[in-house]
Scaffold this motif. Structure first.
Motif, PDB file in Angstrom:
ATOM      1  N   GLY A 147       0.829  -1.209   0.000  1.00  0.00           N
ATOM      2  CA  GLY A 147       0.000   0.000   0.000  1.00  0.00           C
ATOM      3  C   GLY A 147       0.857   1.250   0.000  1.00  0.00           C
ATOM      4  N   GLY A 148       0.348   2.313  -0.534  1.00  0.00           N
ATOM      5  CA  GLY A 148       1.111   3.558  -0.614  1.00  0.00           C
ATOM      6  C   GLY A 148       1.999   3.584  -1.839  1.00  0.00           C
ATOM      7  N   LEU A 149       2.992   4.465  -1.825  1.00  0.00           N
ATOM      8  CA  LEU A 149       3.861   4.679  -2.970  1.00  0.00           C
ATOM      9  C   LEU A 149       5.323   4.619  -2.542  1.00  0.00           C
ATOM     10  N   HIS A 150       6.135   4.026  -3.401  1.00  0.00           N
ATOM     11  CA  HIS A 150       7.578   3.989  -3.172  1.00  0.00           C
ATOM     12  C   HIS A 150       8.217   4.996  -4.125  1.00  0.00           C
ATOM     13  N   VAL A 151       8.927   5.977  -3.563  1.00  0.00           N
ATOM     14  CA  VAL A 151       9.513   7.060  -4.355  1.00  0.00           C
ATOM     15  C   VAL A 151      11.031   7.018  -4.211  1.00  0.00           C
ATOM     16  N   THR A 152      11.722   7.008  -5.354  1.00  0.00           N
ATOM     17  CA  THR A 152      13.174   7.167  -5.382  1.00  0.00           C
ATOM     18  C   THR A 152      13.465   8.552  -5.940  1.00  0.00           C
ATOM     19  N   VAL A 153      14.196   9.356  -5.196  1.00  0.00           N
ATOM     20  CA  VAL A 153      14.355  10.760  -5.558  1.00  0.00           C
ATOM     21  C   VAL A 153      15.819  11.163  -5.510  1.00  0.00           C
ATOM     22  N   ALA A 154      16.197  12.091  -6.410  1.00  0.00           N
ATOM     23  CA  ALA A 154      17.537  12.674  -6.419  1.00  0.00           C
ATOM     24  C   ALA A 154      17.417  14.172  -6.662  1.00  0.00           C
ATOM     25  N   SER A 155      18.415  14.916  -6.201  1.00  0.00           N
ATOM     26  CA  SER A 155      18.356  16.379  -6.285  1.00  0.00           C
ATOM     27  C   SER A 155      19.618  16.925  -6.911  1.00  0.00           C
ATOM     28  N   ALA A 156      19.431  17.939  -7.761  1.00  0.00           N
ATOM     29  CA  ALA A 156      20.555  18.685  -8.332  1.00  0.00           C
ATOM     30  C   ALA A 156      20.494  20.100  -7.791  1.00  0.00           C
ATOM     31  N   GLY A 157      21.007  20.277  -6.556  1.00  0.00           N
ATOM     32  CA  GLY A 157      21.095  21.607  -5.956  1.00  0.00           C
ATOM     33  C   GLY A 157      19.779  22.257  -5.620  1.00  0.00           C
ATOM     34  N   HIS A 158      18.710  21.486  -5.506  1.00  0.00           N
ATOM     35  CA  HIS A 158      17.386  22.060  -5.289  1.00  0.00           C
ATOM     36  C   HIS A 158      16.989  21.960  -3.820  1.00  0.00           C
ATOM     37  N   PRO A 159      16.118  22.868  -3.338  1.00  0.00           N
ATOM     38  CA  PRO A 159      15.613  22.720  -1.973  1.00  0.00           C
ATOM     39  C   PRO A 159      15.014  21.327  -1.773  1.00  0.00           C
ATOM     40  N   PRO A 160      15.287  20.689  -0.638  1.00  0.00           N
ATOM     41  CA  PRO A 160      14.832  19.305  -0.432  1.00  0.00           C
ATOM     42  C   PRO A 160      13.317  19.214  -0.385  1.00  0.00           C
ATOM     43  N   PRO A 161      12.752  18.151  -0.965  1.00  0.00           N
ATOM     44  CA  PRO A 161      11.304  17.949  -0.853  1.00  0.00           C
ATOM     45  C   PRO A 161      10.913  17.803   0.609  1.00  0.00           C
ATOM     46  N   LEU A 162       9.667  18.122   0.903  1.00  0.00           N
ATOM     47  CA  LEU A 162       9.148  17.990   2.256  1.00  0.00           C
ATOM     48  C   LEU A 162       8.130  16.858   2.295  1.00  0.00           C
ATOM     49  N   LEU A 163       8.337  15.952   3.232  1.00  0.00           N
ATOM     50  CA  LEU A 163       7.438  14.822   3.421  1.00  0.00           C
ATOM     51  C   LEU A 163       6.427  15.182   4.497  1.00  0.00           C
ATOM     52  N   VAL A 164       5.166  15.232   4.134  1.00  0.00           N
ATOM     53  CA  VAL A 164       4.095  15.622   5.041  1.00  0.00           C
ATOM     54  C   VAL A 164       3.298  14.365   5.404  1.00  0.00           C
ATOM     55  N   ARG A 165       3.447  13.939   6.643  1.00  0.00           N
ATOM     56  CA  ARG A 165       2.706  12.759   7.086  1.00  0.00           C
ATOM     57  C   ARG A 165       1.252  13.124   7.333  1.00  0.00           C
ATOM     58  N   VAL A 166       0.391  12.123   7.236  1.00  0.00           N
ATOM     59  CA  VAL A 166      -1.022  12.365   7.442  1.00  0.00           C
ATOM     60  C   VAL A 166      -1.291  12.885   8.847  1.00  0.00           C
ATOM     61  N   SER A 167      -0.387  12.604   9.778  1.00  0.00           N
ATOM     62  CA  SER A 167      -0.514  13.095  11.157  1.00  0.00           C
ATOM     63  C   SER A 167      -0.244  14.584  11.288  1.00  0.00           C
ATOM     64  N   GLY A 168       0.381  15.194  10.260  1.00  0.00           N
ATOM     65  CA  GLY A 168       0.756  16.605  10.323  1.00  0.00           C
ATOM     66  C   GLY A 168       2.236  16.825  10.540  1.00  0.00           C
ATOM     67  N   ASP A 169       2.990  15.769  10.821  1.00  0.00           N
ATOM     68  CA  ASP A 169       4.436  15.900  10.952  1.00  0.00           C
ATOM     69  C   ASP A 169       5.051  16.181   9.576  1.00  0.00           C
ATOM     70  N   VAL A 170       6.044  17.076   9.561  1.00  0.00           N
ATOM     71  CA  VAL A 170       6.707  17.456   8.311  1.00  0.00           C
ATOM     72  C   VAL A 170       8.206  17.267   8.476  1.00  0.00           C
ATOM     73  N   GLU A 171       8.839  16.617   7.517  1.00  0.00           N
ATOM     74  CA  GLU A 171      10.276  16.410   7.576  1.00  0.00           C
ATOM     75  C   GLU A 171      10.868  16.527   6.183  1.00  0.00           C
ATOM     76  N   PRO A 172      12.067  17.107   6.059  1.00  0.00           N
ATOM     77  CA  PRO A 172      12.702  17.193   4.745  1.00  0.00           C
ATOM     78  C   PRO A 172      13.267  15.837   4.340  1.00  0.00           C
ATOM     79  N   VAL A 173      13.287  15.605   3.034  1.00  0.00           N
ATOM     80  CA  VAL A 173      13.920  14.402   2.509  1.00  0.00           C
ATOM     81  C   VAL A 173      15.416  14.678   2.369  1.00  0.00           C
ATOM     82  N   ALA A 174      16.215  13.847   2.985  1.00  0.00           N
ATOM     83  CA  ALA A 174      17.666  14.076   3.021  1.00  0.00           C
ATOM     84  C   ALA A 174      18.299  13.676   1.683  1.00  0.00           C
ATOM     85  N   VAL A 175      18.239  14.595   0.731  1.00  0.00           N
ATOM     86  CA  VAL A 175      18.850  14.342  -0.576  1.00  0.00           C
ATOM     87  C   VAL A 175      19.488  15.641  -1.051  1.00  0.00           C
TER      88      VAL A 175
END
Length: 440
Positions: free
Chosen positions: A320-348
């Motif tokens: 269930g859900g989605l599996h995401v593989t992500v990479a960054s080229a000097g861009h602000p890190p994506p933010l992971l927003v949990r359904v609970s309201g917790d927010v954390e940056p993706v360390a990339v």
């Protein structure tokens, strides 16, 4: 016409010194006023109308402007007279070369015809030469003209059109009138040339904008997508931010990026970056490989411009859900927003594409549980207003926490509104936001 300007049709030989001085002053004032009138717009049609209005009824009883069309053969003719409204027609140059309009374009020299309407049909070197369109020629013939004056419109070394003036019987063109008409033609040519160049550039921008307009996001099973795009101008012009998403419901890709600089040059790089990412993903969807391809394309080919971007590959997760593989080229890190309201940056992290050759890009794995959201954004979001990047990121994090359970469309709209409010209506940078949510 004769009552509007007292210098019309008056030769210096017939004037005393005081009158000659007054006439010279009137001529100079007319040219100054006409120059302001014809140069008051960059809209081509408006400039033509302003130019004709500067000629009729002050300098002539009838006026015609003809311009060479984009195909190099078709003319656009606009005519106005004191007795009737303007009209437009299109025609092609004559094959026999007898047309006086073609002679004006080739020689770049004015022609003055003393018209005789006693002959029927009119000879090629008569009124037909400078007024080749039959309908327009009927307008001139109704004036019983004494003179028809053809003037080239030349700017930047190219004669691109003609100005034709006609005066009725009793008010022919004296040498001084021809001189002032030539001066006015120069001013009209410069104004029309500026308007034509502006129209050409606007056309280029329109074509670019059509090709760079944010795409319609796909509808994917098991996922919800929403995006917002707003250039710094706020009026739909092309900008340097971009996003895209493509693929099928089992394996698809997304990208969000930002090109350095602004304007048409940045827009060209934007198009190159989007097409490169899409093309590279068709060969290998691995985020590291895609960003390496983007960096290779940009290296040494974009005149110092670089691109920051986040690219991700998304697949359905067996549990269930989605599996995401992500990479960054000097861009602000994506933010992971949990359904609970917790927010954390993706360390990339990674170096912006286009700065140095042969860059390796690290990947990060993210599992979006049902209801979780991944938010990508450009620095126009966090740098809005006069806040620091860190403060802007904190504000964004707080906003995302509040909208964790709202729809993705409401979430991205809230971000856009917050940016506009934070910038006080003076949006300094482009804005792009892309939100991906695993369906509950």
């Amino acid at each position: 016409m004769s009552g509007d300007l007292d210098f019309v049709g008056r030769s210096p030989a017939t004037l005393d010194d005081a009158t000659m001085l007054a006439v010279a002053q009137r001529r100079a004032q007319f040219l100054a006023d006409a120059s302001r009138q014809v140069s008051g717009s960059l809209n081509l049609a408006h400039t033509v109308r302003r130019s004709l209005a500067a000629c009729v009824p002050h300098l002539a009883d009838w006026a015609q402007i003809m311009q060479v069309g984009p195909d190099g053969a078709t003319y656009t003719s606009l005519v106005t007279g004191a007795s009737g409204p303007s009209s437009t027609t299109r025609r092609h140059p004559s094959a026999d070369g007898a047309n006086g309009q073609e002679r004006l374009l080739v020689t770049g020299r004015p022609e003055l015809l003393h018209v005789s309407l006693d002959q029927d049909p009119l000879p090629p070197d008569g009124l037909v030469a400078l007024v080749p369109d039959e309908g327009m020629r009927a307008q001139v013939a109704a004036l019983r003209p004494a003179d028809v004056l053809g003037l080239p419109l030349t700017a930047r070394g190219t004669t691109f059109g003609t100005l034709t003036l006609a005066r009725r019987t009793g008010y022919g063109f004296v040498a001084e009138d021809i001189s002032i008409a030539e001066e006015l033609a120069v001013r009209i040519a410069l104004a029309l040339d500026a308007a034509r160049r502006y129209a050409e550039r606007a056309g280029v921008a329109t074509v670019l904008q059509a090709g760079l307009r944010p795409p319609e996001l796909p509808k994917l099973d098991g996922a919800a997508l929403a995006a917002r795009y707003r250039p710094a101008s706020g009026d739909g012009e092309i900008g340097g931010d971009f996003y895209d998403a493509w693929g099928d419901s089992t394996d698809w890709s997304f990208v969000l990026g930002d090109v350095s600089g602004k304007g048409v040059e940045a827009a060209v790089v934007t198009g190159q970056a989007r097409h490169t990412v899409r093309g590279a993903s068709a060969v290998d969807r691995d985020p590291s490989a895609v960003l390496r391809a983007l960096n290779t394309m940009l290296d040494g080919t974009t005149q110092g411009r670089y691109v920051t971007a986040v690219y991700g590959r998304v697949r359905r997760h067996a549990g269930g859900g989605l599996h995401v593989t992500v990479a960054s080229a000097g861009h602000p890190p994506p933010l992971l927003v949990r359904v609970s309201g917790d927010v954390e940056p993706v360390a990339v992290r990674g170096l912006a594409a286009g700065l140095v050759p042969a860059v390796e890009y690290a990947k990060a794995q993210v599992l979006l549980a049902p209801g979780d959201t991944l938010v990508l954004y450009t620095d126009g979001v966090t740098e809005a207003g006069h806040h620091s990047v860190s403060h802007g990121t904190q504000r964004l994090t707080g906003l995302l926490s509040q909208y964790a359970q709202a729809g993705v469309d409401a979430l991205v709209e809230a971000i856009e509104i917050a940016v506009l409010e934070g910038s006080g209506g003076n949006q300094r940078d482009d804005l792009a936001v892309l939100a991906l949510r695993a369906a509950p």
